[in-house]
Scaffold this active site. Sequence first.
Site, PDB file in Angstrom:
ATOM      1  N   GLY A   1       0.801  -1.226   0.058  1.00 56.39           N
ATOM      2  CA  GLY A   1      -0.246   0.045  -0.105  1.00 56.39           C
ATOM      3  C   GLY A   1       1.018   1.364  -0.086  1.00 56.39           C
ATOM      4  O   GLY A   1       1.886   1.503  -0.757  1.00 56.39           O
TER       5      GLY A   1
ATOM      6  N   SER B   1      -3.449  -4.645  -4.736  1.00 58.09           N
ATOM      7  CA  SER B   1      -2.060  -4.420  -4.286  1.00 58.09           C
ATOM      8  C   SER B   1      -1.239  -5.366  -5.256  1.00 58.09           C
ATOM      9  O   SER B   1      -0.095  -5.149  -5.585  1.00 58.09           O
ATOM     10  CB  SER B   1      -1.823  -4.703  -2.825  1.00 58.09           C
ATOM     11  OG  SER B   1      -2.381  -3.445  -2.196  1.00 58.09           O
TER      12      SER B   1
ATOM     13  N   GLU C   1      -4.030  -2.694  12.264  1.00 57.29           N
ATOM     14  CA  GLU C   1      -4.909  -3.450  13.067  1.00 57.29           C
ATOM     15  C   GLU C   1      -5.269  -4.999  12.540  1.00 57.29           C
ATOM     16  O   GLU C   1      -5.617  -5.833  13.066  1.00 57.29           O
ATOM     17  CB  GLU C   1      -6.294  -2.708  12.930  1.00 57.29           C
ATOM     18  CG  GLU C   1      -6.948  -2.688  11.367  1.00 57.29           C
ATOM     19  CD  GLU C   1      -6.134  -1.406  10.735  1.00 57.29           C
ATOM     20  OE1 GLU C   1      -5.117  -0.853  10.979  1.00 57.29           O
ATOM     21  OE2 GLU C   1      -6.766  -1.162   9.732  1.00 57.29           O
TER      22      GLU C   1
ATOM     23  N   GLN D   1      -1.970  -6.544  11.625  1.00 61.09           N
ATOM     24  CA  GLN D   1      -0.823  -7.386  11.620  1.00 61.09           C
ATOM     25  C   GLN D   1      -0.624  -8.505  12.491  1.00 61.09           C
ATOM     26  O   GLN D   1       0.064  -9.370  12.037  1.00 61.09           O
ATOM     27  CB  GLN D   1       0.325  -6.054  11.948  1.00 61.09           C
ATOM     28  CG  GLN D   1       0.680  -5.250  11.009  1.00 61.09           C
ATOM     29  CD  GLN D   1       1.546  -4.189  11.385  1.00 61.09           C
ATOM     30  OE1 GLN D   1       2.218  -4.177  12.520  1.00 61.09           O
ATOM     31  NE2 GLN D   1       1.977  -3.214  10.504  1.00 61.09           N
TER      32      GLN D   1
ATOM     33  N   HIS E   1       6.088   1.032  12.130  1.00 62.81           N
ATOM     34  CA  HIS E   1       5.355   1.718  13.265  1.00 62.81           C
ATOM     35  C   HIS E   1       5.296   0.679  14.218  1.00 62.81           C
ATOM     36  O   HIS E   1       5.362  -0.540  13.963  1.00 62.81           O
ATOM     37  CB  HIS E   1       4.115   2.143  12.740  1.00 62.81           C
ATOM     38  CG  HIS E   1       3.069   2.593  13.909  1.00 62.81           C
ATOM     39  ND1 HIS E   1       3.567   3.861  14.910  1.00 62.81           N
ATOM     40  CD2 HIS E   1       1.892   2.447  14.309  1.00 62.81           C
ATOM     41  CE1 HIS E   1       2.866   3.969  15.594  1.00 62.81           C
ATOM     42  NE2 HIS E   1       1.527   3.267  15.376  1.00 62.81           N
TER      43      HIS E   1
ATOM     44  N   GLY F   1       3.633   7.207   2.170  1.00 59.15           N
ATOM     45  CA  GLY F   1       4.632   6.482   1.137  1.00 59.15           C
ATOM     46  C   GLY F   1       4.654   6.945  -0.133  1.00 59.15           C
ATOM     47  O   GLY F   1       5.859   6.832  -0.810  1.00 59.15           O
TER      48      GLY F   1
ATOM     49  N   ASP G   1       4.294   9.151  17.787  1.00 60.35           N
ATOM     50  CA  ASP G   1       3.304   9.023  16.339  1.00 60.35           C
ATOM     51  C   ASP G   1       1.981   9.207  16.609  1.00 60.35           C
ATOM     52  O   ASP G   1       1.234   9.958  15.965  1.00 60.35           O
ATOM     53  CB  ASP G   1       3.816   7.719  15.535  1.00 60.35           C
ATOM     54  CG  ASP G   1       3.219   7.631  14.281  1.00 60.35           C
ATOM     55  OD1 ASP G   1       3.747   8.632  13.514  1.00 60.35           O
ATOM     56  OD2 ASP G   1       2.252   6.913  14.003  1.00 60.35           O
TER      57      ASP G   1
ATOM     58  N   GLU H   1      -0.443  12.090  15.465  1.00 57.82           N
ATOM     59  CA  GLU H   1      -1.584  12.222  14.322  1.00 57.82           C
ATOM     60  C   GLU H   1      -2.927  12.463  14.892  1.00 57.82           C
ATOM     61  O   GLU H   1      -3.793  13.059  14.443  1.00 57.82           O
ATOM     62  CB  GLU H   1      -1.502  10.935  13.725  1.00 57.82           C
ATOM     63  CG  GLU H   1      -1.677   9.491  14.666  1.00 57.82           C
ATOM     64  CD  GLU H   1      -1.185   8.065  14.042  1.00 57.82           C
ATOM     65  OE1 GLU H   1      -0.313   8.413  13.214  1.00 57.82           O
ATOM     66  OE2 GLU H   1      -1.639   7.099  14.357  1.00 57.82           O
TER      67      GLU H   1
ATOM     68  N   GLU I   1      -5.977  27.863   2.217  1.00 55.36           N
ATOM     69  CA  GLU I   1      -4.827  28.749   2.314  1.00 55.36           C
ATOM     70  C   GLU I   1      -3.921  28.174   3.457  1.00 55.36           C
ATOM     71  O   GLU I   1      -2.641  28.390   3.531  1.00 55.36           O
ATOM     72  CB  GLU I   1      -5.249  30.012   3.124  1.00 55.36           C
ATOM     73  CG  GLU I   1      -4.801  31.191   2.033  1.00 55.36           C
ATOM     74  CD  GLU I   1      -5.019  32.736   2.715  1.00 55.36           C
ATOM     75  OE1 GLU I   1      -3.978  33.291   2.976  1.00 55.36           O
ATOM     76  OE2 GLU I   1      -6.053  33.070   2.763  1.00 55.36           O
TER      77      GLU I   1
HETATM   78  N1  LIG Z   1       0.569   5.502   5.534  1.00 53.67           N
HETATM   79  C1  LIG Z   1       1.700   5.958   5.908  1.00 53.67           C
HETATM   80  O1  LIG Z   1       2.410   6.875   5.173  1.00 53.67           O
HETATM   81  C2  LIG Z   1       2.727   5.383   6.962  1.00 53.67           C
HETATM   82  C3  LIG Z   1       2.446   4.251   7.653  1.00 53.67           C
HETATM   83  N2  LIG Z   1       3.195   3.778   8.395  1.00 53.67           N
HETATM   84  C4  LIG Z   1       3.167   2.265   9.110  1.00 53.67           C
HETATM   85  O2  LIG Z   1       3.269   1.562   7.705  1.00 53.67           O
HETATM   86  C5  LIG Z   1       2.502   0.223   8.021  1.00 53.67           C
HETATM   87  C6  LIG Z   1       1.764   0.219   6.519  1.00 53.67           C
HETATM   88  O3  LIG Z   1       0.775   1.304   6.483  1.00 53.67           O
HETATM   89  P1  LIG Z   1       0.130   1.800   5.292  1.00 53.67           P
HETATM   90  O4  LIG Z   1       1.129   1.820   4.073  1.00 53.67           O
HETATM   91  O5  LIG Z   1      -0.543   2.936   5.486  1.00 53.67           O
HETATM   92  O6  LIG Z   1      -0.958   0.507   4.894  1.00 53.67           O
HETATM   93  P2  LIG Z   1      -2.131   0.502   3.699  1.00 53.67           P
HETATM   94  O7  LIG Z   1      -3.286   0.454   4.186  1.00 53.67           O
HETATM   95  O8  LIG Z   1      -1.602   1.655   2.577  1.00 53.67           O
HETATM   96  O9  LIG Z   1      -1.531  -0.938   2.963  1.00 53.67           O
HETATM   97  C7  LIG Z   1      -1.590  -2.081   3.411  1.00 53.67           C
HETATM   98  C8  LIG Z   1      -1.158  -2.956   2.680  1.00 53.67           C
HETATM   99  O10 LIG Z   1      -1.482  -4.195   3.256  1.00 53.67           O
HETATM  100  C9  LIG Z   1      -2.349  -5.303   2.182  1.00 53.67           C
HETATM  101  N3  LIG Z   1      -3.045  -5.918   3.328  1.00 53.67           N
HETATM  102  C10 LIG Z   1      -4.004  -5.592   3.984  1.00 53.67           C
HETATM  103  N4  LIG Z   1      -4.790  -6.705   4.646  1.00 53.67           N
HETATM  104  C11 LIG Z   1      -4.165  -7.781   4.103  1.00 53.67           C
HETATM  105  C12 LIG Z   1      -4.073  -9.054   4.197  1.00 53.67           C
HETATM  106  N5  LIG Z   1      -5.224  -9.788   5.259  1.00 53.67           N
HETATM  107  N6  LIG Z   1      -3.176 -10.201   3.763  1.00 53.67           N
HETATM  108  C13 LIG Z   1      -2.277  -9.527   2.828  1.00 53.67           C
HETATM  109  N7  LIG Z   1      -2.167  -8.263   2.567  1.00 53.67           N
HETATM  110  C14 LIG Z   1      -2.928  -7.306   3.328  1.00 53.67           C
HETATM  111  C15 LIG Z   1      -3.227  -4.227   1.509  1.00 53.67           C
HETATM  112  O11 LIG Z   1      -3.472  -4.827   0.244  1.00 53.67           O
HETATM  113  P3  LIG Z   1      -4.867  -5.042  -0.404  1.00 53.67           P
HETATM  114  O12 LIG Z   1      -4.764  -4.111  -1.431  1.00 53.67           O
HETATM  115  O13 LIG Z   1      -4.919  -6.634  -0.485  1.00 53.67           O
HETATM  116  O14 LIG Z   1      -5.877  -4.526   0.770  1.00 53.67           O
HETATM  117  C16 LIG Z   1      -2.097  -3.178   1.425  1.00 53.67           C
HETATM  118  O15 LIG Z   1      -1.220  -3.733   0.404  1.00 53.67           O
HETATM  119  C17 LIG Z   1       1.582   0.694   9.155  1.00 53.67           C
HETATM  120  O16 LIG Z   1       2.406  -0.072  10.393  1.00 53.67           O
HETATM  121  C18 LIG Z   1       1.541   2.027   9.559  1.00 53.67           C
HETATM  122  O17 LIG Z   1       1.506   2.613  10.831  1.00 53.67           O
HETATM  123  C19 LIG Z   1       4.344   4.605   8.919  1.00 53.67           C
HETATM  124  C20 LIG Z   1       4.638   5.756   8.628  1.00 53.67           C
HETATM  125  C21 LIG Z   1       3.750   6.457   7.561  1.00 53.67           C
HETATM  126  C1  LIG Z   2       0.263  11.454  10.015  1.00 55.10           C
HETATM  127  C2  LIG Z   2      -0.015  10.189   9.586  1.00 55.10           C
HETATM  128  C3  LIG Z   2       1.069   8.991   9.752  1.00 55.10           C
HETATM  129  O1  LIG Z   2       1.736   9.036  11.371  1.00 55.10           O
HETATM  130  C4  LIG Z   2       2.186   9.373   9.122  1.00 55.10           C
HETATM  131  C5  LIG Z   2       1.724   9.582   7.335  1.00 55.10           C
HETATM  132  O2  LIG Z   2       3.263   9.461   9.538  1.00 55.10           O
HETATM  133  C6  LIG Z   2       0.504   7.737   9.619  1.00 55.10           C
HETATM  134  O3  LIG Z   2       0.534   6.829  10.492  1.00 55.10           O
HETATM  135  O4  LIG Z   2      -0.076   7.643   8.360  1.00 55.10           O
END
Ligand SMILES: NC(=O)C1=CN([C@@H]2O[C@H](COP(=O)(O)OP(=O)(O)OC[C@H]3O[C@@H](n4cnc5c(N)ncnc54)[C@H](OP(=O)(O)O)[C@@H]3O)[C@@H](O)[C@H]2O)C=CC1
Ligand SMILES: CC[C@](O)(C(C)=O)C(=O)O
Length: 330
Positions: free
Chosen positions: A26, A52, A83, A85, A107, A133, A190, A194, A230
């Site tokens: 993701g 994905s 949630e 993991q 995280h 990301g 973190d 947020e 703004e």
């Molecule tokens: N978003 C961000 O910018 C930030 C996130 N983080 C951390 O990074 C981690 C990932 O977050 P984030 O990138 O936002 O997550 P996303 O929700 O963007 O992506 C999650 C991914 O996990 C896959 N997935 C979900 N459920 C399953 C499953 N049951 N089996 C296999 N694959 C699965 C999804 O695939 P599918 O398409 O199949 O649902 C998707 O590819 C978290 O720990 C978050 O706290 C840290 C810093 C910033």
């Molecule tokens: C501010 C949201 C964030 O903590 C981040 C992008 O760093 C997240 O977990 O998505």
Amino acid sequence: MVEKYFDADADMGVLAGKRIAVIGFGSQGRGQALNLRDSGCDVIIGVRPGKSWETAIKDGFEVFQVAEAAQAADIIQVLLPDENQAAIYQESIRQGLVKGKTLMFSHGFNILYGQIVPPPDVNVVMVAPKGPGHMVRRTYEEGKGVPALIAVEQDATGDAKAIALAYAKGIGATRAAVFETSFREETETDLFGEQAVLCGGCTALVRAGFETLVANGYAPEMAYLEVLHELKLIVDLIYEGGFTKMRDSISNTAQYGDITRGPRVIGPESYAAMQEILEEIQDGRFAKEWILENMTRRPVFNALTRADEEHEIEQVGAQIRALMPQFQNK
Ligand SMILES: NC(=O)C1=CN([C@@H]2O[C@H](COP(=O)(O)OP(=O)(O)OC[C@H]3O[C@@H](n4cnc5c(N)ncnc54)[C@H](OP(=O)(O)O)[C@@H]3O)[C@@H](O)[C@H]2O)C=CC1
Ligand SMILES: CC[C@](O)(C(C)=O)C(=O)O
């Protein structure tokens, strides 16, 4: 003092011969995986069949079910929703996580709150970019990087920190700066950031400003342009040079209003609310609430998200953005 690391402090050599499985593709998964591959790392993807999976294939990765990817890799970077993991770890990762491997997170939620308890003979580290990301990817392509935090929870092989630093270099973070922390500090700051400031505090502030103007008879379009549109321009200035640069750029009238009225909006009650929010994070109440919310199919998450999506500021914002070319294809 917090330890800081840059390109020269990280040796990508420690990743030589090591396969990295990025689990989840993701926001973070895609950004980190593309950067690692461009940095010469051996990267595979572990996801379930679906959106994905298709995206990862289109991006040219070898894609596996999560269990197969975890089995095949030396470093397992868990970039699944926080949630989900713990369940996926038990079902599909734990078995492949054998002695000497590295389990990585961006995280610390599941480690800090005991939802994932890895065996003692593996490394447990964190590389957490401080940005979404797509920015991790975009800045890397521009030759820059998003800063990141690293932390070592378990060092079974003696080089866990070197692995985390090399990974941080692979995603471009050492081009900016990498700060060393702990799982506890990263998770608590973190979540607090947020909730109280970046996402929760910011949307509540903007919504309150919009509603106050509209309730006093001003056009919703004026209210939107003033308190939301703004906002980015002001935040960009603060980001570039702190409050001082922002105040150098605004009128003296705005600056006087800023320093005299701002503390009336965010006054003692807000400080007390922030303290309470932080304590709920520190003592696990927020974690328990979020875990139970997911076990009951997210009734509060769904209801409150829907209410905000239906708010007038969202309707007006969509109409205004549709008028401006810079918002097309966003
Ligand atoms: N978003 C961000 O910018 C930030 C996130 N983080 C951390 O990074 C981690 C990932 O977050 P984030 O990138 O936002 O997550 P996303 O929700 O963007 O992506 C999650 C991914 O996990 C896959 N997935 C979900 N459920 C399953 C499953 N049951 N089996 C296999 N694959 C699965 C999804 O695939 P599918 O398409 O199949 O649902 C998707 O590819 C978290 O720990 C978050 O706290 C840290 C810093 C910033
Ligand atoms: C501010 C949201 C964030 O903590 C981040 C992008 O760093 C997240 O977990 O998505």
